[in-house]
Design a protein around this motif. Structure first.
Motif, PDB file in Angstrom:
ATOM      1  N   GLN A 156       4.325   6.745  -5.094  1.00  0.00           N
ATOM      2  CA  GLN A 156       2.941   7.228  -5.060  1.00  0.00           C
ATOM      3  C   GLN A 156       2.469   7.768  -6.400  1.00  0.00           C
ATOM      4  O   GLN A 156       1.356   7.478  -6.846  1.00  0.00           O
ATOM      5  N   ALA A 157       3.310   8.552  -7.063  1.00  0.00           N
ATOM      6  CA  ALA A 157       2.907   9.152  -8.340  1.00  0.00           C
ATOM      7  C   ALA A 157       2.642   8.079  -9.389  1.00  0.00           C
ATOM      8  O   ALA A 157       1.663   8.162 -10.152  1.00  0.00           O
ATOM      9  N   LEU A 158       3.504   7.061  -9.440  1.00  0.00           N
ATOM     10  CA  LEU A 158       3.310   5.960 -10.389  1.00  0.00           C
ATOM     11  C   LEU A 158       2.022   5.209 -10.094  1.00  0.00           C
ATOM     12  O   LEU A 158       1.250   4.875 -11.005  1.00  0.00           O
ATOM     13  N   LEU A 159       1.778   4.929  -8.829  1.00  0.00           N
ATOM     14  CA  LEU A 159       0.602   4.159  -8.448  1.00  0.00           C
ATOM     15  C   LEU A 159      -0.688   4.925  -8.736  1.00  0.00           C
ATOM     16  O   LEU A 159      -1.677   4.340  -9.190  1.00  0.00           O
ATOM     17  N   LEU A 160      -0.683   6.222  -8.488  1.00  0.00           N
ATOM     18  CA  LEU A 160      -1.877   7.031  -8.740  1.00  0.00           C
ATOM     19  C   LEU A 160      -2.196   7.136 -10.225  1.00  0.00           C
ATOM     20  O   LEU A 160      -3.350   7.359 -10.606  1.00  0.00           O
ATOM     21  N   ALA A 161      -1.179   6.952 -11.074  1.00  0.00           N
ATOM     22  CA  ALA A 161      -1.373   7.099 -12.517  1.00  0.00           C
ATOM     23  C   ALA A 161      -2.095   5.910 -13.140  1.00  0.00           C
ATOM     24  O   ALA A 161      -2.608   6.008 -14.263  1.00  0.00           O
ATOM     25  N   ASP A 162      -2.141   4.774 -12.445  1.00  0.00           N
ATOM     26  CA  ASP A 162      -2.835   3.596 -12.972  1.00  0.00           C
ATOM     27  C   ASP A 162      -4.055   3.326 -12.098  1.00  0.00           C
ATOM     28  O   ASP A 162      -3.922   3.163 -10.880  1.00  0.00           O
ATOM     29  N   PRO A 163      -5.251   3.273 -12.679  1.00  0.00           N
ATOM     30  CA  PRO A 163      -6.465   3.132 -11.859  1.00  0.00           C
ATOM     31  C   PRO A 163      -6.464   1.904 -10.955  1.00  0.00           C
ATOM     32  O   PRO A 163      -6.855   1.981  -9.788  1.00  0.00           O
ATOM     33  N   SER A 164      -5.998   0.777 -11.484  1.00  0.00           N
ATOM     34  CA  SER A 164      -5.996  -0.450 -10.685  1.00  0.00           C
ATOM     35  C   SER A 164      -4.995  -0.369  -9.538  1.00  0.00           C
ATOM     36  O   SER A 164      -5.303  -0.736  -8.392  1.00  0.00           O
ATOM     37  N   LEU A 165      -3.791   0.118  -9.828  1.00  0.00           N
ATOM     38  CA  LEU A 165      -2.784   0.267  -8.789  1.00  0.00           C
ATOM     39  C   LEU A 165      -3.227   1.274  -7.743  1.00  0.00           C
ATOM     40  O   LEU A 165      -2.991   1.090  -6.543  1.00  0.00           O
ATOM     41  N   SER A 166      -3.865   2.337  -8.185  1.00  0.00           N
ATOM     42  CA  SER A 166      -4.343   3.362  -7.263  1.00  0.00           C
ATOM     43  C   SER A 166      -5.391   2.795  -6.301  1.00  0.00           C
ATOM     44  O   SER A 166      -5.324   2.991  -5.091  1.00  0.00           O
ATOM     45  N   ARG A 167      -6.366   2.043  -6.846  1.00  0.00           N
ATOM     46  CA  ARG A 167      -7.397   1.440  -6.003  1.00  0.00           C
ATOM     47  C   ARG A 167      -6.794   0.478  -4.986  1.00  0.00           C
ATOM     48  O   ARG A 167      -7.229   0.408  -3.833  1.00  0.00           O
ATOM     49  N   THR A 168      -5.769  -0.252  -5.425  1.00  0.00           N
ATOM     50  CA  THR A 168      -5.231  -1.320  -4.600  1.00  0.00           C
ATOM     51  C   THR A 168      -4.282  -0.805  -3.520  1.00  0.00           C
ATOM     52  O   THR A 168      -4.375  -1.212  -2.356  1.00  0.00           O
ATOM     53  N   PHE A 169      -3.378   0.089  -3.903  1.00  0.00           N
ATOM     54  CA  PHE A 169      -2.309   0.494  -2.995  1.00  0.00           C
ATOM     55  C   PHE A 169      -2.471   1.907  -2.434  1.00  0.00           C
ATOM     56  O   PHE A 169      -1.793   2.259  -1.470  1.00  0.00           O
ATOM     57  N   MET A 170      -3.365   2.703  -3.063  1.00  0.00           N
ATOM     58  CA  MET A 170      -3.586   4.076  -2.614  1.00  0.00           C
ATOM     59  C   MET A 170      -5.083   4.352  -2.499  1.00  0.00           C
ATOM     60  O   MET A 170      -5.614   5.271  -3.132  1.00  0.00           O
ATOM     61  N   PRO A 171      -5.820   3.585  -1.711  1.00  0.00           N
ATOM     62  CA  PRO A 171      -7.267   3.794  -1.626  1.00  0.00           C
ATOM     63  C   PRO A 171      -7.590   5.214  -1.150  1.00  0.00           C
ATOM     64  O   PRO A 171      -6.998   5.704  -0.184  1.00  0.00           O
ATOM     65  N   ASN A 172      -8.489   5.853  -1.898  1.00  0.00           N
ATOM     66  CA  ASN A 172      -8.868   7.249  -1.608  1.00  0.00           C
ATOM     67  C   ASN A 172      -7.652   8.170  -1.658  1.00  0.00           C
ATOM     68  O   ASN A 172      -7.622   9.214  -0.997  1.00  0.00           O
ATOM     69  N   GLY A 173      -6.650   7.772  -2.447  1.00  0.00           N
ATOM     70  CA  GLY A 173      -5.459   8.600  -2.621  1.00  0.00           C
ATOM     71  C   GLY A 173      -4.488   8.563  -1.472  1.00  0.00           C
ATOM     72  O   GLY A 173      -3.518   9.331  -1.450  1.00  0.00           O
ATOM     73  N   VAL A 174      -4.713   7.668  -0.507  1.00  0.00           N
ATOM     74  CA  VAL A 174      -3.852   7.584   0.677  1.00  0.00           C
ATOM     75  C   VAL A 174      -3.043   6.284   0.624  1.00  0.00           C
ATOM     76  O   VAL A 174      -3.624   5.205   0.489  1.00  0.00           O
ATOM     77  N   PRO A 175      -1.724   6.370   0.728  1.00  0.00           N
ATOM     78  CA  PRO A 175      -0.911   5.149   0.650  1.00  0.00           C
ATOM     79  C   PRO A 175      -1.156   4.215   1.823  1.00  0.00           C
ATOM     80  O   PRO A 175      -1.270   4.663   2.975  1.00  0.00           O
ATOM     81  N   LEU A 176      -1.266   2.927   1.532  1.00  0.00           N
ATOM     82  CA  LEU A 176      -1.387   1.942   2.602  1.00  0.00           C
ATOM     83  C   LEU A 176      -0.127   1.958   3.464  1.00  0.00           C
ATOM     84  O   LEU A 176       0.978   2.133   2.967  1.00  0.00           O
ATOM     85  N   LYS A 177      -0.318   1.741   4.747  1.00  0.00           N
ATOM     86  CA  LYS A 177       0.793   1.747   5.695  1.00  0.00           C
ATOM     87  C   LYS A 177       1.065   0.330   6.205  1.00  0.00           C
ATOM     88  O   LYS A 177       0.222  -0.566   6.088  1.00  0.00           O
ATOM     89  N   GLN A 178       2.232   0.169   6.781  1.00  0.00           N
ATOM     90  CA  GLN A 178       2.625  -1.124   7.326  1.00  0.00           C
ATOM     91  C   GLN A 178       1.567  -1.639   8.300  1.00  0.00           C
ATOM     92  O   GLN A 178       1.096  -0.913   9.177  1.00  0.00           O
ATOM     93  N   GLY A 179       1.172  -2.892   8.110  1.00  0.00           N
ATOM     94  CA  GLY A 179       0.183  -3.518   8.980  1.00  0.00           C
ATOM     95  C   GLY A 179      -1.243  -3.384   8.491  1.00  0.00           C
ATOM     96  O   GLY A 179      -2.122  -4.147   8.928  1.00  0.00           O
ATOM     97  N   GLU A 180      -1.515  -2.434   7.585  1.00  0.00           N
ATOM     98  CA  GLU A 180      -2.859  -2.317   7.033  1.00  0.00           C
ATOM     99  C   GLU A 180      -3.104  -3.457   6.034  1.00  0.00           C
ATOM    100  O   GLU A 180      -2.177  -4.036   5.480  1.00  0.00           O
ATOM    101  N   ARG A 181      -4.366  -3.744   5.810  1.00  0.00           N
ATOM    102  CA  ARG A 181      -4.741  -4.904   4.996  1.00  0.00           C
ATOM    103  C   ARG A 181      -4.702  -4.565   3.505  1.00  0.00           C
ATOM    104  O   ARG A 181      -5.366  -3.617   3.055  1.00  0.00           O
ATOM    105  N   LEU A 182      -3.939  -5.338   2.764  1.00  0.00           N
ATOM    106  CA  LEU A 182      -3.883  -5.214   1.309  1.00  0.00           C
ATOM    107  C   LEU A 182      -4.751  -6.309   0.707  1.00  0.00           C
ATOM    108  O   LEU A 182      -4.457  -7.498   0.831  1.00  0.00           O
ATOM    109  N   VAL A 183      -5.837  -5.912   0.083  1.00  0.00           N
ATOM    110  CA  VAL A 183      -6.768  -6.853  -0.546  1.00  0.00           C
ATOM    111  C   VAL A 183      -6.697  -6.670  -2.057  1.00  0.00           C
ATOM    112  O   VAL A 183      -6.698  -5.538  -2.554  1.00  0.00           O
ATOM    113  N   GLN A 184      -6.659  -7.789  -2.786  1.00  0.00           N
ATOM    114  CA  GLN A 184      -6.502  -7.739  -4.250  1.00  0.00           C
ATOM    115  C   GLN A 184      -7.542  -8.659  -4.906  1.00  0.00           C
ATOM    116  O   GLN A 184      -7.212  -9.745  -5.399  1.00  0.00           O
ATOM    117  N   PRO A 185      -8.810  -8.237  -4.920  1.00  0.00           N
ATOM    118  CA  PRO A 185      -9.885  -9.106  -5.424  1.00  0.00           C
ATOM    119  C   PRO A 185      -9.737  -9.458  -6.900  1.00  0.00           C
ATOM    120  O   PRO A 185     -10.077 -10.591  -7.297  1.00  0.00           O
TER     121      PRO A 185
END
Length: 531
Positions: A156-185
């Motif tokens: 989480q800390a690594l992902l939050l440190a990069d804006p693109s990774l944060s938007r993609t994998f930690m939307p609104n600062g919350v980690p995506l969970k199993q089964g949630e949709r991962l979108v990478q436009p």
């Protein structure tokens, strides 16, 4: 916990993610061959398994061309930038290359060029068709897998440190969970560009220029010429024999020769007479591993920059001398023996009805690679070059245009010149060890490929972030064996029964009747699909 092992006649796909397996099977049914399927699988893994692999990483392809009856290897790994030297890092007061961030982005990604080479040399479907599934999944989303959720939570800390990774994998600062949709436009846009312009988009076009500009602004040292100069290489695989079978691996800069050395030593042991769950087995395996790693660490780097005496290292005479050094009653060696390595990789295999076979592996090195995305490309850059040494006397010292010591090692077994087994695994230090677990499971202990993958596994060595070598063993009823190993002096670290730290392996077995058996690791998110 054995998965169902599919058996089929038209084709077989085994990958570490079920969606990638589905894509490979679809490509075969659309009239593609194993080479087309491999490229489509590889691209899809970069979308569905982005913590392990992607466009910003490297790959190796071990290929059997049935029409020519020829085994070839493709080295799709990148070289260090022209401006990257030990002096550059030492001038910043560093004694080693950073493991994360823009400072760890040392080598040009080789993945896209390798796709293009495999497709243009052997494929029969249009290039755009091979990338369509990956584009679809990047644009419209994939469900977060069990393994991806685990690494998102850990990083989480690594992902939050990069804006693109944060938007993609930690939307609104919350980690995506199993089964949630991962979108990478952003990644979808990049893939669309590559599907239209070909590999030139990534190594010569505006996409490349924008990625390099972003990296330069962030303090990176790769430049446009580094990308323009990149090219993959066709190479001759290394082989050895083992009780009548031919074992094949990629040559350096891959560590594949270490597994061949281990098998050369084990051939002297009459292994099938040693119970697979005994302390004698695990001690022998550990000592064989240490001998092979001693040679590996002494010699492995880019062969363009060093003399690697492979003929001697892979000789049966050298194996005999190493085996003679092994004393089964001796205590474990000193700690801090090995350099810490990343372990995050994606291995897959595919075979078609013509007998064409591809055993291939790809990686960003660490989980999420450098944890840096190049601009708005959606491309996570690898940190593979962080394994270079800054010691001028080290064989793997950082040098411009040099390829680093590489853990990736796809494998194949042949009899009478034709493949009978495709195999490989995730796992850094564990890759050669899991490889010999699978090989000996099938060749010595009579297992199917699924049974061999499911056997309790081990990892001897030091994973990054740990302080010393330990002997990690999956403990499924092995309490007595582990106690005996500890009595003999081993620092054993018992693992849970099905532990992801031992990696995720896949494999395909080709039977005498022409049928294919496929297997995916129950420790991961993979699937084997036959047609």
């Amino acid at each position: 916990m054995n998965n169902v092992m599919p058996i089929a006649y038209r084709g077989m796909v085994a990958t570490p993610h079920y969606l990638a397996s589905g894509v490979g099977n679809m490509i075969l049914q659309q009239g593609g061959n194993a080479f087309d399927a491999a490229v489509a699988i590889s691209a899809t893994l970069g979308v569905a398994y982005p913590h392990m692999t992607g466009l910003g990483g490297d790959s190796f392809f071990l290929i059997y061309d049935a029409q020519q009856g020829e085994l070839k290897g493709l080295n799709g790994t990148g070289r260090a930038g022209s401006q990257l030297t030990p002096e550059f890092y030492r001038g910043q007061g560093l004694s080693s290359i950073p493991q994360r961030g823009i400072g760890s982005v040392v080598t040009v990604p080789g993945m896209v060029d390798a796709w293009w080479e495999v497709s243009s040399t052997y494929g029969r479907l249009p290039w755009k068709q091979l990338l369509e599934p990956a584009i679809e999944y990047a644009e419209h989303g994939v469900p977060v897998s069990r393994d991806l959720e685990r690494w998102i939570l850990k990083d989480q800390a690594l992902l939050l440190a990069d804006p693109s990774l944060s938007r993609t994998f930690m939307p609104n600062g919350v980690p995506l969970k199993q089964g949630e949709r991962l979108v990478q436009p952003e990644l979808a846009t990049t893939l669309i560009t590559i599907s239209i312009e070909g590999k030139e988009a990534f190594y010569q076009g505006a996409l490349m220029q924008n990625m390099v500009a972003a990296m330069k602004q962030a303090g990176g040292m790769l430049d446009e010429q580094d990308f323009r100069d990149h090219h993959c290489n066709w190479v001759t695989p290394l082989t050895t024999t083992y009780n009548g079978s031919t074992l094949a691996q990629m040559p350096p800069n891959s560590q594949g020769f270490s597994a061949l050395q281990m098998m050369n030593m084990l051939e002297l042991a009459n292994l099938s007479s040693i119970p697979r769950d005994s302390a004698d087995f695990y001690q022998l395996i550990s000592e064989v591993t240490k001998k092979a790693f001693r040679d590996r660490d002494a010699y492995l780097t880019d062969p363009v920059f060093a003399n690697i005496p492979l003929e001697r290292l892979l000789s049966k005479e050298h194996a005999k001398s190493l085996y003679d050094e092994i004393q089964l009653a001796s205590p474990v060696g000193d700690v801090f023996q090995s350099q810490a390595m990343g372990q995050d990789t994606a291995y897959a295999a595919v075979i078609d009805d013509a007998g064409n076979a591809v055993s291939f592996i790809q990686s960003l090195y660490f989980d999420f690679g450098s944890a840096y995305v190049a601009g708005d490309s959606g491309v996570i850059m690898q940190n593979r070059g962080s394994f270079f040494s800054l010691d001028d006397e080290a064989v793997n010292v950082l040098t411009p245009h040099k390829r680093t010591f590489h853990t990736l090692m796809p494998g194949m077994v042949l009899r009478d010149g034709k493949p009978v087994l495709l195999l490989g695994t995730q796992g850094g230090e564990g890759q050669p060890q899991t490889t010999i677990s699978l090989l000996t499971g099938v060749l010595d202990y009579g297992c199917t490929i699924q049974e061999a993958i499911a056997l309790p596994r081990w990892v001897y060595g030091r994973t990054w972030g740990e302080d010393s070598d330990t002997y990690k063993i999956e403990n499924r009823g092995l309490d007595q064996t582990i106690s005996e190993l500890e009595r003999r002096g081993y620092l054993v670290e018992p693992l849970q029964g099905w532990d992801p730290v031992v990696g995720q392996a896949q494999g395909i077995s080709i039977q005498k009747d022409g049928s294919f058996s496929g297997a995916a690791d129950p420790r991961g998110d993979g699937l084997a699909i036959g047609w």
